[in-house]
Design a protein around this motif. Structure first.
Motif, PDB file in Angstrom:
ATOM      1  N   LEU A  98       0.847  -1.190   0.000  1.00 29.93           N
ATOM      2  CA  LEU A  98       0.000   0.000   0.000  1.00 29.93           C
ATOM      3  C   LEU A  98       0.883   1.240   0.000  1.00 29.93           C
ATOM      4  O   LEU A  98       1.874   1.304   0.725  1.00 29.93           O
ATOM      5  N   GLN A  99       0.500   2.224  -0.812  1.00 27.17           N
ATOM      6  CA  GLN A  99       1.285   3.449  -0.894  1.00 27.17           C
ATOM      7  C   GLN A  99       0.348   4.616  -1.185  1.00 27.17           C
ATOM      8  O   GLN A  99      -0.598   4.476  -1.948  1.00 27.17           O
ATOM      9  N   TYR A 100       0.627   5.751  -0.547  1.00 29.82           N
ATOM     10  CA  TYR A 100      -0.168   6.947  -0.788  1.00 29.82           C
ATOM     11  C   TYR A 100       0.780   8.101  -1.089  1.00 29.82           C
ATOM     12  O   TYR A 100       1.687   8.388  -0.306  1.00 29.82           O
ATOM     13  N   GLN A 101       0.578   8.782  -2.218  1.00 26.83           N
ATOM     14  CA  GLN A 101       1.422   9.915  -2.593  1.00 26.83           C
ATOM     15  C   GLN A 101       0.709  11.197  -2.193  1.00 26.83           C
ATOM     16  O   GLN A 101      -0.335  11.543  -2.732  1.00 26.83           O
ATOM     17  N   PHE A 102       1.288  11.920  -1.211  1.00 24.68           N
ATOM     18  CA  PHE A 102       0.704  13.157  -0.688  1.00 24.68           C
ATOM     19  C   PHE A 102       0.863  14.325  -1.650  1.00 24.68           C
ATOM     20  O   PHE A 102       0.015  15.190  -1.730  1.00 24.68           O
ATOM     21  N   SER A 103       2.003  14.349  -2.330  1.00 19.56           N
ATOM     22  CA  SER A 103       2.300  15.424  -3.271  1.00 19.56           C
ATOM     23  C   SER A 103       3.258  14.871  -4.321  1.00 19.56           C
ATOM     24  O   SER A 103       3.587  13.684  -4.296  1.00 19.56           O
ATOM     25  N   SER A 104       3.711  15.718  -5.200  1.00 21.74           N
ATOM     26  CA  SER A 104       4.664  15.253  -6.215  1.00 21.74           C
ATOM     27  C   SER A 104       6.012  14.892  -5.600  1.00 21.74           C
ATOM     28  O   SER A 104       6.832  14.241  -6.228  1.00 21.74           O
ATOM     29  N   LYS A 105       6.235  15.299  -4.333  1.00 26.85           N
ATOM     30  CA  LYS A 105       7.526  15.062  -3.680  1.00 26.85           C
ATOM     31  C   LYS A 105       7.504  14.006  -2.570  1.00 26.85           C
ATOM     32  O   LYS A 105       8.538  13.444  -2.245  1.00 26.85           O
ATOM     33  N   PHE A 106       6.348  13.747  -1.955  1.00 30.26           N
ATOM     34  CA  PHE A 106       6.297  12.852  -0.794  1.00 30.26           C
ATOM     35  C   PHE A 106       5.289  11.728  -0.975  1.00 30.26           C
ATOM     36  O   PHE A 106       4.194  11.939  -1.489  1.00 30.26           O
ATOM     37  N   LYS A 107       5.683  10.537  -0.480  1.00 34.55           N
ATOM     38  CA  LYS A 107       4.748   9.417  -0.401  1.00 34.55           C
ATOM     39  C   LYS A 107       5.081   8.559   0.812  1.00 34.55           C
ATOM     40  O   LYS A 107       6.231   8.499   1.265  1.00 34.55           O
ATOM     41  N   LEU A 108       4.057   7.923   1.374  1.00 37.24           N
ATOM     42  CA  LEU A 108       4.183   6.984   2.484  1.00 37.24           C
ATOM     43  C   LEU A 108       3.780   5.611   1.984  1.00 37.24           C
ATOM     44  O   LEU A 108       2.883   5.485   1.148  1.00 37.24           O
ATOM     45  N   TYR A 119      10.930  10.572  -0.613  1.00 37.47           N
ATOM     46  CA  TYR A 119      11.038  11.951  -1.091  1.00 37.47           C
ATOM     47  C   TYR A 119      11.640  11.931  -2.503  1.00 37.47           C
ATOM     48  O   TYR A 119      12.662  11.284  -2.746  1.00 37.47           O
ATOM     49  N   ALA A 120      11.010  12.665  -3.427  1.00 41.73           N
ATOM     50  CA  ALA A 120      11.488  12.721  -4.807  1.00 41.73           C
ATOM     51  C   ALA A 120      12.665  13.672  -4.922  1.00 41.73           C
ATOM     52  O   ALA A 120      12.529  14.865  -4.672  1.00 41.73           O
ATOM     53  N   LEU A 121      13.817  13.131  -5.289  1.00 47.25           N
ATOM     54  CA  LEU A 121      14.991  13.951  -5.560  1.00 47.25           C
ATOM     55  C   LEU A 121      14.908  14.527  -6.971  1.00 47.25           C
ATOM     56  O   LEU A 121      15.414  15.615  -7.227  1.00 47.25           O
ATOM     57  N   SER A 122      14.288  13.773  -7.860  1.00 43.47           N
ATOM     58  CA  SER A 122      14.031  14.212  -9.234  1.00 43.47           C
ATOM     59  C   SER A 122      12.829  13.419  -9.741  1.00 43.47           C
ATOM     60  O   SER A 122      12.257  12.617  -9.002  1.00 43.47           O
ATOM     61  N   GLU A 123      12.482  13.586 -10.990  1.00 39.57           N
ATOM     62  CA  GLU A 123      11.341  12.861 -11.550  1.00 39.57           C
ATOM     63  C   GLU A 123      11.580  11.348 -11.569  1.00 39.57           C
ATOM     64  O   GLU A 123      10.659  10.562 -11.434  1.00 39.57           O
ATOM     65  N   VAL A 158      17.874   4.444  -2.111  1.00 35.62           N
ATOM     66  CA  VAL A 158      17.683   5.291  -3.278  1.00 35.62           C
ATOM     67  C   VAL A 158      17.136   4.412  -4.387  1.00 35.62           C
ATOM     68  O   VAL A 158      17.632   3.307  -4.620  1.00 35.62           O
ATOM     69  N   SER A 159      16.076   4.877  -5.054  1.00 41.80           N
ATOM     70  CA  SER A 159      15.543   4.149  -6.201  1.00 41.80           C
ATOM     71  C   SER A 159      15.577   5.036  -7.432  1.00 41.80           C
ATOM     72  O   SER A 159      15.392   6.254  -7.341  1.00 41.80           O
ATOM     73  N   TYR A 160      15.810   4.389  -8.563  1.00 45.17           N
ATOM     74  CA  TYR A 160      15.903   5.100  -9.827  1.00 45.17           C
ATOM     75  C   TYR A 160      15.081   4.353 -10.866  1.00 45.17           C
ATOM     76  O   TYR A 160      15.227   3.157 -11.048  1.00 45.17           O
ATOM     77  N   ASN A 161      14.180   5.061 -11.542  1.00 45.51           N
ATOM     78  CA  ASN A 161      13.338   4.472 -12.570  1.00 45.51           C
ATOM     79  C   ASN A 161      13.656   5.146 -13.912  1.00 45.51           C
ATOM     80  O   ASN A 161      13.174   6.259 -14.171  1.00 45.51           O
ATOM     81  N   PRO A 162      14.426   4.502 -14.780  1.00 43.78           N
ATOM     82  CA  PRO A 162      14.817   5.144 -16.049  1.00 43.78           C
ATOM     83  C   PRO A 162      13.654   5.272 -17.026  1.00 43.78           C
ATOM     84  O   PRO A 162      13.738   6.028 -17.986  1.00 43.78           O
ATOM     85  N   PHE A 163      12.548   4.558 -16.803  1.00 44.86           N
ATOM     86  CA  PHE A 163      11.417   4.565 -17.741  1.00 44.86           C
ATOM     87  C   PHE A 163      10.328   5.557 -17.356  1.00 44.86           C
ATOM     88  O   PHE A 163       9.310   5.645 -18.012  1.00 44.86           O
ATOM     89  N   ASN A 164      10.523   6.285 -16.296  1.00 49.75           N
ATOM     90  CA  ASN A 164       9.512   7.241 -15.815  1.00 49.75           C
ATOM     91  C   ASN A 164       9.494   8.495 -16.650  1.00 49.75           C
ATOM     92  O   ASN A 164      10.454   9.065 -17.009  1.00 49.75           O
TER      93      ASN A 164
END
Length: 128
Positions: free
Chosen positions: A9-19, A79-83, A122-128
């Motif tokens: 389960l995941q909830y994204q509060f904003s473009s920068k934060f998710k729990l 926390y989103a460091l970048s897209e 740290v996670s990185y998604n090259p297809f995003n």
């Protein structure tokens, strides 16, 4: 080792934060048999001090100390460091369980270790 199905389960509060939260529900455990050492104040000689045990072969989430096998769960904030890149920190609980062929104190044949750890990833998604 274990292979399990999980709830995630995941909830994204904003473009920068998710729990988020995830936990294993059902699966299988496997690994080699090992010699275990049984230490208990209840053992006054009626139980062996060493015995063979192996990872529990069935994993099932039942709640708390009733769980069977290897159950892993985590709570995190990201926390989103970048897209494409996220920094994630949280708490991890991994229940590791071995089963012996002999019933021991309190009609139990399971041995469990339940560490609670913190993590930073740290996670990185090259297809995003």
């Amino acid at each position: 080792m274990g292979l399990s199905a999980l709830i995630n389960l995941q909830y994204q509060f904003s473009s920068k934060f998710k729990l988020g939260f995830n936990i294993d529900v059902i699966g299988v455990g496997f690994g080699s048999t090992d010699n275990s050492r049984f230490i208990s104040s209840e053992n006054t000689g009626q139980y062996p001090q060493t015995l063979e045990s192996s990872p529990s072969s069935f994993n099932l989430l039942l709640g708390g100390d009733n769980d069977l096998g290897q159950i892993k769960s985590e709570f995190y904030i990201a926390y989103a460091l970048s897209e494409k890149t996220w920094l994630r920190g949280g708490m991890d609980m991994t229940f590791s369980e071995y089963t012996s062929n002999q019933e021991l104190t309190y009609a139990n044949n399971r041995f469990r270790y339940k560490p609670v750890l913190v993590f930073l990833a740290v996670s990185y998604n090259p297809f995003n």
